[in-house]
Design a protein around this motif. Sequence first.
Motif, short mmCIF file in Angstrom:
data_model
loop_
_atom_site.label_atom_id
_atom_site.label_comp_id
_atom_site.label_asym_id
_atom_site.label_seq_id
_atom_site.Cartn_x
_atom_site.Cartn_y
_atom_site.Cartn_z
N ARG A 134 64.84 36.43 65.30
CA ARG A 134 65.67 35.55 64.47
C ARG A 134 64.97 35.21 63.15
NH1 ARG A 134 69.09 30.34 66.67
NH2 ARG A 134 69.61 29.46 64.62
N TYR A 135 63.66 35.00 63.22
CA TYR A 135 62.88 34.74 62.00
C TYR A 135 62.98 35.93 61.05
CZ TYR A 135 58.64 34.58 59.13
OH TYR A 135 57.75 34.61 58.08
N LEU A 136 62.78 37.14 61.57
CA LEU A 136 62.81 38.34 60.71
C LEU A 136 64.20 38.60 60.16
CD1 LEU A 136 60.54 40.60 62.94
CD2 LEU A 136 59.92 39.55 60.76
N SER A 137 65.24 38.25 60.95
CA SER A 137 66.61 38.46 60.50
C SER A 137 66.99 37.48 59.39
CB SER A 137 67.58 38.32 61.68
OG SER A 137 68.91 38.41 61.25
N GLU A 138 66.59 36.21 59.54
CA GLU A 138 66.99 35.18 58.59
C GLU A 138 66.07 35.11 57.37
OE1 GLU A 138 67.70 31.39 60.43
OE2 GLU A 138 68.75 32.28 62.14
N ARG A 139 64.77 35.24 57.59
CA ARG A 139 63.82 35.10 56.49
C ARG A 139 63.54 36.44 55.78
NH1 ARG A 139 60.86 30.16 56.98
NH2 ARG A 139 62.41 28.64 57.66
N GLN A 140 63.57 37.54 56.54
CA GLN A 140 63.30 38.87 56.00
C GLN A 140 62.03 38.90 55.14
OE1 GLN A 140 66.78 40.58 54.12
NE2 GLN A 140 68.08 40.14 55.88
N PRO A 141 60.88 38.52 55.70
CA PRO A 141 59.63 38.50 54.92
C PRO A 141 59.18 39.91 54.56
CG PRO A 141 59.18 38.14 57.24
CD PRO A 141 60.66 38.16 57.12
N SER A 142 58.88 40.12 53.31
CA SER A 142 58.48 41.45 52.85
C SER A 142 57.11 41.85 53.38
CB SER A 142 58.47 41.49 51.32
OG SER A 142 57.57 40.50 50.80
N GLN A 143 56.27 40.87 53.79
CA GLN A 143 54.92 41.19 54.25
C GLN A 143 54.92 41.88 55.61
OE1 GLN A 143 56.20 38.19 53.52
NE2 GLN A 143 54.67 36.80 52.63
N VAL A 144 55.95 41.63 56.44
CA VAL A 144 55.99 42.19 57.80
C VAL A 144 56.61 43.58 57.75
CG1 VAL A 144 56.85 41.87 60.15
CG2 VAL A 144 56.20 39.88 58.78
#
Length: 330
Positions: free
Chosen positions: A227-237
């Motif tokens: 959910r974090y990756l879906s909503e925030r979409q951090p470029s570092q990960v």
Amino acid sequence: MPPVYRLALPALCLSLILPCAFSVEAADPAPAAAEKPADEKPVERQPLLERSQEEAAALERKIPVQEQQQLQAGSDTFLALWKPANTADPKGAVIIIPGAGETVDWPQAIGPLRRQLPDAEWSSLSITLPDVQSDVIAPRIVEVTPPPKAPDAASKDSTTAAPIEQAAGGEAEVADKAIAETSDEQVKADAERIFARIDAAVAYAEQQSARSIVVLGHGTGAYWAARYLSERQPSQVEKFAMVAAQTPVAAKPGLAELTPTLKLPTADIFYKDKPLDRNAALERLQASKRLKGSAFSQVSLKALPGDSKAEQEQLVRRVRGWLNPQAAAN
């Protein structure tokens, strides 16, 4: 004056003097109480620690100090365990997110991965998640069938039974709706606290000059990570791995809806021996196939309940092979 009266007079005077003396002594402490400072406040109790905080405090006494990091996320300070890669040229860092009821050094998945990934040239950072409050107020999911009515009672009370049942049913629906709304609000609050901690972990990995950052979640930790990756979409990960993923009771949307939206390579590692896990994994796979260009892949493992050590070694090998595909091929 007669002798009798002369003898009784002192006793009478004494009986009048003694109560006055006692009343004066009882009144003496009053001025002392009045001298108490007016601005003095009652002692406030310290708030109780969350279960996760208590467990983290216990781990701090067991884990080597050099592995411990206290990270800051908003007003929260939480324990994280950092192990640098055992190489002069690390490939990156893996942020490990435990599930509900698990610690930063949990014996299933979390501890084995965080300790052994450094030997595969990856640094590891496992983090403590806050207690999730939304599961406590989850709406009802099981309905109890009312007992059958007696025939004579049904005939006598037929005119009043229906309105009473309708009223009771209406009250239950209103209560369930209120619980569901409260639960949704709490899920959002839980998500914000968890996202803040993952943000802090990503920032710490960057401070350690991690060339690549991978997020790995176990159990419900996989859900919150997705959910974090879906909503925030951090470029570092750059990559994401789920191990034995589970969706919390009150959380929406489910993993099958979240995983297809992820825009980075995703590995779904599950145990095929468990029917519920296998069916949920199949649902996620089918959802990913409906999208073009999906970078979703699955890895099935065999549960080894009689040999926990071998089961954890199997998991570590699969994760290492996914992180370092060239080394696994050789």
